[in-house]
Scaffold this motif. Structure first.
Motif, PDB file in Angstrom:
ATOM      1  N   GLY A 153       0.824  -1.199   0.000  1.00 45.98           N
ATOM      2  CA  GLY A 153       0.000   0.000   0.000  1.00 45.98           C
ATOM      3  C   GLY A 153       0.858   1.249   0.000  1.00 45.98           C
ATOM      4  N   GLU A 154       1.922   1.238   0.793  1.00 46.13           N
ATOM      5  CA  GLU A 154       2.827   2.388   0.844  1.00 46.13           C
ATOM      6  C   GLU A 154       3.565   2.571  -0.482  1.00 46.13           C
ATOM      7  OE1 GLU A 154       5.180   1.263   4.157  1.00 46.13           O
ATOM      8  OE2 GLU A 154       3.696   1.896   5.657  1.00 46.13           O
ATOM      9  N   LEU A 155       3.996   1.456  -1.095  1.00 44.78           N
ATOM     10  CA  LEU A 155       4.687   1.557  -2.380  1.00 44.78           C
ATOM     11  C   LEU A 155       3.743   2.046  -3.487  1.00 44.78           C
ATOM     12  CD1 LEU A 155       6.856  -1.684  -2.234  1.00 44.78           C
ATOM     13  CD2 LEU A 155       7.699   0.679  -2.152  1.00 44.78           C
ATOM     14  N   ALA A 156       2.487   1.601  -3.441  1.00 38.69           N
ATOM     15  CA  ALA A 156       1.519   2.065  -4.440  1.00 38.69           C
ATOM     16  C   ALA A 156       1.285   3.561  -4.307  1.00 38.69           C
ATOM     17  CB  ALA A 156       0.209   1.300  -4.291  1.00 38.69           C
ATOM     18  N   GLU A 183       2.078   6.447  -7.154  1.00 36.12           N
ATOM     19  CA  GLU A 183       1.123   7.468  -7.570  1.00 36.12           C
ATOM     20  C   GLU A 183       1.717   8.864  -7.428  1.00 36.12           C
ATOM     21  OE1 GLU A 183      -3.403   7.260  -7.052  1.00 36.12           O
ATOM     22  OE2 GLU A 183      -2.734   8.392  -5.284  1.00 36.12           O
ATOM     23  N   ASP A 184       2.359   9.105  -6.310  1.00 31.73           N
ATOM     24  CA  ASP A 184       2.957  10.420  -6.061  1.00 31.73           C
ATOM     25  C   ASP A 184       4.094  10.734  -7.028  1.00 31.73           C
ATOM     26  OD1 ASP A 184       1.211  10.764  -3.951  1.00 31.73           O
ATOM     27  OD2 ASP A 184       2.666  10.216  -2.402  1.00 31.73           O
ATOM     28  N   CYS A 185       4.763   9.692  -7.532  1.00 31.65           N
ATOM     29  CA  CYS A 185       5.925   9.886  -8.407  1.00 31.65           C
ATOM     30  C   CYS A 185       5.564   9.864  -9.895  1.00 31.65           C
ATOM     31  CB  CYS A 185       6.989   8.835  -8.107  1.00 31.65           C
ATOM     32  SG  CYS A 185       7.740   9.013  -6.468  1.00 31.65           S
ATOM     33  N   GLY A 186       4.268   9.849 -10.218  1.00 29.02           N
ATOM     34  CA  GLY A 186       3.854   9.996 -11.600  1.00 29.02           C
ATOM     35  C   GLY A 186       3.591   8.730 -12.378  1.00 29.02           C
ATOM     36  N   ALA A 240      -5.630  -0.142  -2.965  1.00 30.21           N
ATOM     37  CA  ALA A 240      -6.771   0.662  -3.400  1.00 30.21           C
ATOM     38  C   ALA A 240      -7.112   1.745  -2.389  1.00 30.21           C
ATOM     39  CB  ALA A 240      -7.983  -0.241  -3.638  1.00 30.21           C
ATOM     40  N   THR A 241      -7.029   1.406  -1.104  1.00 21.27           N
ATOM     41  CA  THR A 241      -7.365   2.390  -0.075  1.00 21.27           C
ATOM     42  C   THR A 241      -6.255   3.422   0.125  1.00 21.27           C
ATOM     43  OG1 THR A 241      -6.523   0.958   1.689  1.00 21.27           O
ATOM     44  CG2 THR A 241      -8.851   0.749   1.128  1.00 21.27           C
ATOM     45  N   ALA A 242      -5.042   3.093  -0.334  1.00 22.83           N
ATOM     46  CA  ALA A 242      -3.905   4.002  -0.163  1.00 22.83           C
ATOM     47  C   ALA A 242      -3.736   4.957  -1.340  1.00 22.83           C
ATOM     48  CB  ALA A 242      -2.615   3.201   0.029  1.00 22.83           C
ATOM     49  N   THR A 243      -4.500   4.764  -2.421  1.00 25.65           N
ATOM     50  CA  THR A 243      -4.333   5.553  -3.640  1.00 25.65           C
ATOM     51  C   THR A 243      -5.677   6.108  -4.092  1.00 25.65           C
ATOM     52  OG1 THR A 243      -4.597   3.573  -5.023  1.00 25.65           O
ATOM     53  CG2 THR A 243      -2.353   4.184  -4.391  1.00 25.65           C
ATOM     54  N   SER A 244      -5.621   7.028  -5.051  1.00 30.76           N
ATOM     55  CA  SER A 244      -6.867   7.607  -5.566  1.00 30.76           C
ATOM     56  C   SER A 244      -6.900   7.720  -7.084  1.00 30.76           C
ATOM     57  CB  SER A 244      -7.085   8.999  -4.963  1.00 30.76           C
ATOM     58  OG  SER A 244      -6.019   9.875  -5.333  1.00 30.76           O
ATOM     59  N   ARG A 245      -5.765   7.546  -7.747  1.00 36.78           N
ATOM     60  CA  ARG A 245      -5.693   7.810  -9.186  1.00 36.78           C
ATOM     61  C   ARG A 245      -5.248   6.631 -10.015  1.00 36.78           C
ATOM     62  NH1 ARG A 245      -1.553   8.780 -12.449  1.00 36.78           N
ATOM     63  NH2 ARG A 245      -0.055   8.965 -10.743  1.00 36.78           N
ATOM     64  N   ILE A 246      -4.232   5.915  -9.568  1.00 36.52           N
ATOM     65  CA  ILE A 246      -3.593   4.924 -10.420  1.00 36.52           C
ATOM     66  C   ILE A 246      -4.475   3.697 -10.647  1.00 36.52           C
ATOM     67  CG2 ILE A 246      -1.238   5.619  -9.870  1.00 36.52           C
ATOM     68  CD1 ILE A 246      -1.130   3.293  -7.895  1.00 36.52           C
ATOM     69  N   SER A 248     -11.723   0.545  -5.263  1.00 35.72           N
ATOM     70  CA  SER A 248     -10.786   1.423  -5.967  1.00 35.72           C
ATOM     71  C   SER A 248     -11.479   2.545  -6.725  1.00 35.72           C
ATOM     72  CB  SER A 248      -9.941   0.605  -6.950  1.00 35.72           C
ATOM     73  OG  SER A 248     -10.755   0.078  -7.995  1.00 35.72           O
ATOM     74  N   GLY A 249     -12.810   2.546  -6.738  1.00 37.31           N
ATOM     75  CA  GLY A 249     -13.523   3.559  -7.505  1.00 37.31           C
ATOM     76  C   GLY A 249     -13.433   3.346  -9.001  1.00 37.31           C
ATOM     77  N   GLY A 250     -13.399   2.076  -9.425  1.00 40.19           N
ATOM     78  CA  GLY A 250     -13.377   1.776 -10.859  1.00 40.19           C
ATOM     79  C   GLY A 250     -12.004   1.822 -11.485  1.00 40.19           C
ATOM     80  N   ARG A 251     -10.987   1.387 -10.732  1.00 36.98           N
ATOM     81  CA  ARG A 251      -9.611   1.462 -11.245  1.00 36.98           C
ATOM     82  C   ARG A 251      -8.976   0.084 -11.429  1.00 36.98           C
ATOM     83  NH1 ARG A 251      -6.268   3.866  -7.355  1.00 36.98           N
ATOM     84  NH2 ARG A 251      -7.851   3.830  -5.727  1.00 36.98           N
ATOM     85  N   PHE A 252      -9.771  -0.963 -11.461  1.00 36.97           N
ATOM     86  CA  PHE A 252      -9.223  -2.316 -11.463  1.00 36.97           C
ATOM     87  C   PHE A 252      -9.208  -2.933 -12.855  1.00 36.97           C
ATOM     88  CE2 PHE A 252      -9.858  -6.977 -10.848  1.00 36.97           C
ATOM     89  CZ  PHE A 252      -8.606  -7.251 -10.341  1.00 36.97           C
ATOM     90  N   VAL A 253      -8.121  -3.644 -13.162  1.00 39.88           N
ATOM     91  CA  VAL A 253      -7.978  -4.431 -14.387  1.00 39.88           C
ATOM     92  C   VAL A 253      -7.661  -5.869 -13.989  1.00 39.88           C
ATOM     93  CG1 VAL A 253      -6.561  -4.850 -16.434  1.00 39.88           C
ATOM     94  CG2 VAL A 253      -7.208  -2.515 -15.826  1.00 39.88           C
TER      95      VAL A 253
END
Length: 275
Positions: free
Chosen positions: A20-23, A27-30, A61-67, A95-100
């Motif tokens: 979770g921390e790495l994800a 995200e923060d690193c682009g 999923a809970t640690a991120t919002s975009r990726i 994840s708010g619809g971010r899963f593949v």
């Protein structure tokens, strides 16, 4: 083109909290996505602890919002397809619809099951994907296959992504059955060759696959792509700019198991610059 990293959920710092921390760092690193390899025992090696990738994905999923988040790949024949379908919908909501969902046949000599031929695993994968796709419709499913049977089973929870969660197919691009499976679904995360005789995927491979896809898809056909106008091709390594010019939509970097600081250094460096 978008850019991803892939981890195995194995070893120190690759537990649910650590991933979770790495994800979040990715995200923060682009970076645009983080994918997980799906093993119970990582590549058959029990020398390091392997963590359930689906629990790890929930933490990510809970640690991120975009990726984008996903598996590359889940060995579908080792799972009950109805259970996998329900888990994927829950993760898509989390994840708010971010899963593949990346899929493959898995290892014929998997340590957690009886040895099974690649042919039988492929049959089970194709049947399972049809079942999963139908269950994601929310309608009762009647299915009579060689390996699975359903009589009116229904999952009423629908994914955030509509008409369904994207399915990317992995495997050896040189195997005709794998190639046909790739063309039928939403994306390709395949490799080329075998572990014993690997080959480099090339931009020309991407161009040929996309040409085959354009000729293959019949808009509106049942069981084909969720969006016939979109087909993702994820590649790893090589020149990202050349693959982008060939039509690949994702370039990925695999981060090997190892010290956490090495993974963090790769993430902080950010994705390739195509300009």
């Amino acid at each position: 083109m978008r850019f991803s990293v892939t981890f195995g959920a194995v070893g120190p710092g690759r537990d649910p909290r650590g991933l979770g921390e790495l994800a979040r760092m990715a995200e923060d690193c682009g970076w645009d996505a983080v994918f997980l390899e799906d093993y119970l025992t990582y590549q058959g090696d029990a020398s390091q602890p392997t963590y359930d990738p689906w629990i790890c994905l929930a933490a990510m999923a809970t640690a991120t919002s975009r990726i984008t988040l996903g598996t590359t790949v889940t060995p579908v024949p080792r799972r009950h397809p109805w259970k996998l379908a329900a888990e994927a919908v829950a993760l898509d909501h989390l994840s708010g619809g971010r899963f593949v969902l990346g899929v493959g046949i898995g290892d014929p000599n998997d340590l957690w099951d009886q040895p099974t031929s690649a042919r039988v695993l492929a049959e089970k994968l194709d049947e399972a994907l049809e079942i999963i796709s139908r269950l994601w419709s929310g309608q009762p499913v009647h299915f009579q296959g060689k390996h699975y049977r359903l009589d009116g089973a229904q999952l009423t929870a629908r994914a955030v992504q509509q008409p369904r969660i994207p399915i990317w197919v992995g495997g050896n691009l040189l195997v005709p059955a794998v190639r046909r499976r790739i063309l039928r679904w939403d994306g390709c995360c395949a490799y080329k060759g075998t572990p014993a005789a690997p080959e480099k995927l090339t931009p020309d491979d991407v161009r040929l696959l996309l040409a085959e896809r354009a000729a293959f898809v019949v808009p509106g056909a049942v069981g084909f792509a969720a969006d016939p106008g979109r087909f993702d091709v994820k590649v790893s390594g090589g020149d990202a700019a050349e693959f982008a010019a060939a039509g690949a939509t994702w370039w990925g970097r695999w981060i090997a198991p190892g010290p956490r600081h090495e993974a963090e250094a790769i993430l902080r460096a950010g994705p390739p610059n195509l300009t």
